[in-house]
Write an enzyme that holds these catalytic residues in place. Structure first.
Site, mmCIF file in Angstrom:
data_model
loop_
_atom_site.group_PDB
_atom_site.id
_atom_site.type_symbol
_atom_site.label_atom_id
_atom_site.label_comp_id
_atom_site.label_asym_id
_atom_site.label_seq_id
_atom_site.Cartn_x
_atom_site.Cartn_y
_atom_site.Cartn_z
ATOM 1 N N HIS A 1 83.269 -24.672 -72.459
ATOM 2 C CA HIS A 1 82.310 -25.301 -71.599
ATOM 3 C C HIS A 1 81.368 -26.136 -72.280
ATOM 4 O O HIS A 1 80.520 -25.674 -73.149
ATOM 5 C CB HIS A 1 81.369 -24.175 -70.675
ATOM 6 N N HIS B 1 72.164 -18.875 -68.797
ATOM 7 C CA HIS B 1 71.406 -19.569 -69.793
ATOM 8 C C HIS B 1 70.067 -19.049 -69.895
ATOM 9 O O HIS B 1 69.283 -18.664 -68.722
ATOM 10 C CB HIS B 1 71.593 -20.871 -69.365
ATOM 11 N N GLU C 1 63.950 -26.684 -65.969
ATOM 12 C CA GLU C 1 65.138 -27.315 -65.395
ATOM 13 C C GLU C 1 64.446 -27.156 -63.699
ATOM 14 O O GLU C 1 64.654 -26.103 -63.274
ATOM 15 C CB GLU C 1 66.284 -26.390 -65.447
ATOM 16 N N TYR D 1 76.434 -26.891 -54.274
ATOM 17 C CA TYR D 1 76.222 -26.976 -55.801
ATOM 18 C C TYR D 1 77.526 -25.572 -56.458
ATOM 19 O O TYR D 1 77.365 -24.794 -55.643
ATOM 20 C CB TYR D 1 75.118 -26.551 -56.246
ATOM 21 N N HIS E 1 64.027 -23.389 -62.816
ATOM 22 C CA HIS E 1 64.188 -22.283 -63.708
ATOM 23 C C HIS E 1 63.352 -22.872 -65.025
ATOM 24 O O HIS E 1 63.543 -23.636 -65.825
ATOM 25 C CB HIS E 1 65.556 -22.237 -64.079
ATOM 26 N N HIS F 1 68.915 -17.856 -65.757
ATOM 27 C CA HIS F 1 69.671 -18.273 -64.638
ATOM 28 C C HIS F 1 71.051 -18.553 -64.923
ATOM 29 O O HIS F 1 71.509 -18.392 -66.086
ATOM 30 C CB HIS F 1 68.790 -19.785 -64.376
#
Length: 450
Positions: free
Chosen positions: A299, A342, A348, A357, A372, A378
């Site tokens: 990713h 993360h 963010e 989303y 966040h 999150h």
């Protein structure tokens, strides 16, 4: 609606434009007999064409390197210095007080922000009633509904606005000309530029404000010369002016040091007949973003989706990034494809223009938002994790019909009282989307034999 307006293409170009009603209004070169008949181009001639005034708008220090020097010359019917004194005006829920409520390190999510009905209260854009969070020691508007009044314009002396319409088209009139900005487009109004906003029905959107830097395109590094947001897809307006006297007074509202001030003048501020320079407002359609993505495994970090960045003095660290999550292909093998879990040294704030989303298909709605904060955990909710841990990994379209975005900053974002309490849109059940995550740990697990 945008088809009736004209634009010039490019990012940070040296543009020039004059209203076709006044041909030759840009100062041209003149033959100077006592200098061997030399031909010069003038920024500030002794007498401007059509009896106009020359006025420079500087977006950087005079001595900035040429690559970062920002300025434009405006040729206007009357100079902007002609106005009555500024006086303080009510600021409503606007605040520069970043500690008006106690810090909250929790994951925060807002339901779609309420659009005030015209029968409830008419709200000007310039009132900025809904300030959701502040950034560092100053502040950054996040979301607001907007309406407009005649004979009022806004001027931000503190920083740049990046405006993200979510519902409804907005017509932005600036000193440089007009821009129609639709949902799935963004626009940037840079520091000191006067503008007004016209809407067409119920309208809602998001704003990011930055201080001390202007937005620029991110460096591409090994990506090469092309990709992400290409310069040719940015559009700036062409010159347009109105020569209008307003005996009752035209109101200029100035945001200065986090406060609002108003002054009066008897003429329209949109009286620029011609202009040239590289310091302009501009807009961009997010559908033109050329996404790059992982085509093998694992990713990539979301920084590959950066549209614009406002750099800090630390290399690679942004005051703010504007990042989008556009429709694209997902093809990574042996990979959990949605965003990973993360904790981040950056803040963010996410918003949703349309669609769903991918990491949270329920609860995160268009016109809402989430925050966040620095080092707040999150990631995908329980349903997303379960679905994508067992999904067949075949090529698939991701985020089709969706446009989510992120305002990311190296500064801590402090939520205002309006954001936590007054708006009454805070989703206090947000944390529950992770409650159903369960342990899959198996101490007897063995790697499969290939």
């Amino acid at each position: 609606m945008s088809g009736s307006l004209s634009y010039m293409s490019g990012f940070g170009n040296e543009f020039s434009s004059e209203d076709p009603r006044c041909p030759g209004s840009l100062p041209e070169g003149q033959v100077t007999p006592n200098l061997n008949d030399s031909f010069f181009l003038y920024n500030n001639p002794q007498v401007c064409p059509y009896g106009l005034y020359a006025e420079q708008l500087s977006g950087s220090a005079f001595t900035c390197p040429r690559s970062t020097n920002k300025r434009s010359w405006l040729y206007r019917i009357l100079p902007s210095v002609k106005h009555k004194p500024f006086t303080p005006m009510p600021c409503g829920d606007l605040t520069e007080n970043w500690d008006e409520v106690e810090p909250d390190p929790n994951q925060l999510r807002w339901l779609p922000f309420t659009i005030l009905k015209s029968t409830e209260k008419k709200v000007d854009f310039v009132e900025i009633p809904n300030l959701a969070m502040v950034l560092g020691s100053t502040y950054s508007p996040a979301t607001l509904p907007w309406l407009t009044s005649e004979f009022v314009c806004f001027n931000n002396s503190d920083g740049d606005f990046l405006i993200v319409p979510q519902q409804g088209d907005i017509l932005i009139t600036t000193e440089f000309g007009k821009m129609m900005v639709e949902p799935n487009e963004i626009c940037v109004i840079q520091q000191g530029m006067r503008f007004s906003v016209d809407v067409f029905g119920e309208t809602r959107g998001y704003i990011l404000e930055v201080y001390g830097a202007h937005f620029e395109l991110p460096d591409l590094g090994p990506i090469g010369a092309n990709g992400l947001a290409n310069p040719r897809d940015f559009l700036c307006p062409v010159a347009w002016f109105e020569d209008r006297t307003v005996p009752s007074g035209y109101t200029i509202i100035n945001k200065y040091q986090g406060k609002l001030f108003a002054c009066q003048q008897d003429f329209s501020p949109f009286n620029v007949v011609a202009w040239h320079g590289n310091y302009t407002p501009y807009k961009y359609n997010l559908k033109h973003f050329m996404a790059v993505n992982c085509v093998a495994f694992d990713h990539a970090d979301p920084s590959i989706f950066t549209v614009l960045t406002a750099k800090s003095t630390k290399p690679g660290v942004a005051i703010a990034d504007f990042v989008i999550f556009p429709p694209r292909w997902g093809v990574a093998d042996h990979t959990f494809r949605p965003p990973y879990y993360h904790r981040n040294c950056m803040s963010e704030f996410m918003g949703l223009i349309k669609g769903h989303y991918e990491a949270k298909e329920e609860g995160f709605q268009p016109g809402g938002g989430s925050l966040h904060s620095i080092m707040t955990p999150h990631g995908p909710d329980a349903d997303c994790f379960q679905k994508n841990s067992t999904a067949e990994l075949k090529p698939e379209r991701v985020a089709e019909g969706t446009m989510a975005f992120m305002f990311e900053s190296s500064f801590s974002m402090a939520v205002t009282k309006w954001g936590l309490e007054t708006c009454q849109r805070l989703d206090k059940t947000y944390y529950q989307c992770w409650e159903r995550l369960r342990s899959h740990f198996n101490p007897n697990w063995k790697p499969s034999k290939q």
